[in-house]
Design an enzyme around this catalytic site. Structure first.
Site, PDB file in Angstrom:
ATOM      1  CG  PHE A 180      -0.308   0.173   2.535  1.00 12.23           C
ATOM      2  CD1 PHE A 180      -0.162   1.424   3.123  1.00 12.23           C
ATOM      3  CD2 PHE A 180       0.165  -0.932   3.226  1.00 12.23           C
ATOM      4  CE1 PHE A 180       0.433   1.580   4.361  1.00 12.23           C
ATOM      5  CE2 PHE A 180       0.769  -0.780   4.475  1.00 12.23           C
ATOM      6  CZ  PHE A 180       0.897   0.470   5.044  1.00 12.23           C
ATOM      7  CB  CYS A 181       1.781   3.771  -1.757  1.00 12.87           C
ATOM      8  SG  CYS A 181       0.824   3.570  -3.282  1.00 12.87           S
ATOM      9  CB  THR A 182      -0.065   8.397  -0.810  1.00 17.86           C
ATOM     10  OG1 THR A 182       1.086   8.497   0.027  1.00 17.86           O
ATOM     11  CG2 THR A 182      -1.017   9.549  -0.522  1.00 17.86           C
TER      12      THR A 182
END
Length: 249
Positions: A180-182
């Protein structure tokens, strides 16, 4: 109230310079601020402005067959979090420097936010495997918040991820790994790279943390999500830190 959007889309762009110039002219005409990155592999943008101006900027993109799958994440703030408009052409819309990480034919497998929230609540995925959340962001970002118990890596930039992940790979073999990331762009590239590098147990969080906040809220997440503008970070209700005190979380 200012409307803020975050969006990226992988699609071949044959003339990035020409396309970037078109987007710059449109954004300037509409008095938008923020950043737009264009590359041969696609588009990545963060923009702020009046709601009507944002809609006018997006309308031609939605009509362009190349951007038929463009998904836009919205948030709101009392003032524009960008000082000016920047439009640039880059080799990649997010620098990773690993071949084969542009989803030309298919994306890496995804998990939808609501499904992930259910997995986190029950403590395993639907096959009974433990779930490990893999944060693909840098150390500055993870200090503001991340999923509870997530594997965070001591990296300064996205290109550091492969080397930083190497010591953990054996310990992840029995898990379902959710990168996951922004907003989704880094975890999408990371998931494709990991899959190509022999990790067949990796999914990406569809639309990233911002999409999770939008659809689920803050369940399983601790703190705020760092963003690279004057808002500093967004709480799970998408309230900017610059507009709200910390106890708003």
């Amino acid at each position: 109230m200012v409307t803020n959007i975050a969006a990226y889309h992988f699609t071949p762009i044959d003339a990035p310079q020409t396309f970037a110039a078109t987007l710059r002219t449109r954004a300037e005409t509409l008095s938008l601020r923020g950043s737009v990155l264009v590359a041969g592999e696609g588009l990545n943008m963060f923009l702020a402005g009046e709601a009507e101006a944002i809609a006018a900027f997006l309308a031609p993109l939605h009509e362009d067959a190349r951007f038929a799958g463009l998904r836009v994440k919205y948030s709101y703030s009392r003032r524009a979090p960008f000082a000016r408009l920047k439009v640039k052409v880059k080799p990649e819309i997010i620098s990773f420097r690993r071949p084969g990480t542009t989803p030309e034919s298919a994306r890496a497998p995804v998990v939808e936010p609501r499904t992930l929230a259910r997995w986190l609540e029950q403590g395993h995925d639907d096959t009974g495997r433990r779930v490990v959340m893999l944060d693909t962001r840098n150390a500055q970002e993870t200090e503001h918040g991340t999923f509870a118990g997530a594997l965070t890596l001591p990296i300064d930039k996205f290109t550091d991820l492969p080397a930083a992940l190497a010591p953990h790979r054996d310990a992840l073999k029995d898990a379902t790994v959710v990168s996951f990331c922004t907003g989704g762009i880094r975890c999408e590239k990371a998931a494709l790279w990991m899959q190509a590098d022999g990790m067949d147990n990796v999914l990406q969080l569809d639309d990233g943390i911002l999409g999770y906040f939008e659809q689920v809220g803050g369940f399983g997440y601790e703190g705020a999500c760092f963003v690279f503008d004057e808002r500093v970070a967004l709480w799970p209700d998408l309230t900017p830190q610059m507009d709200a005190p910390a106890d708003a979380a």
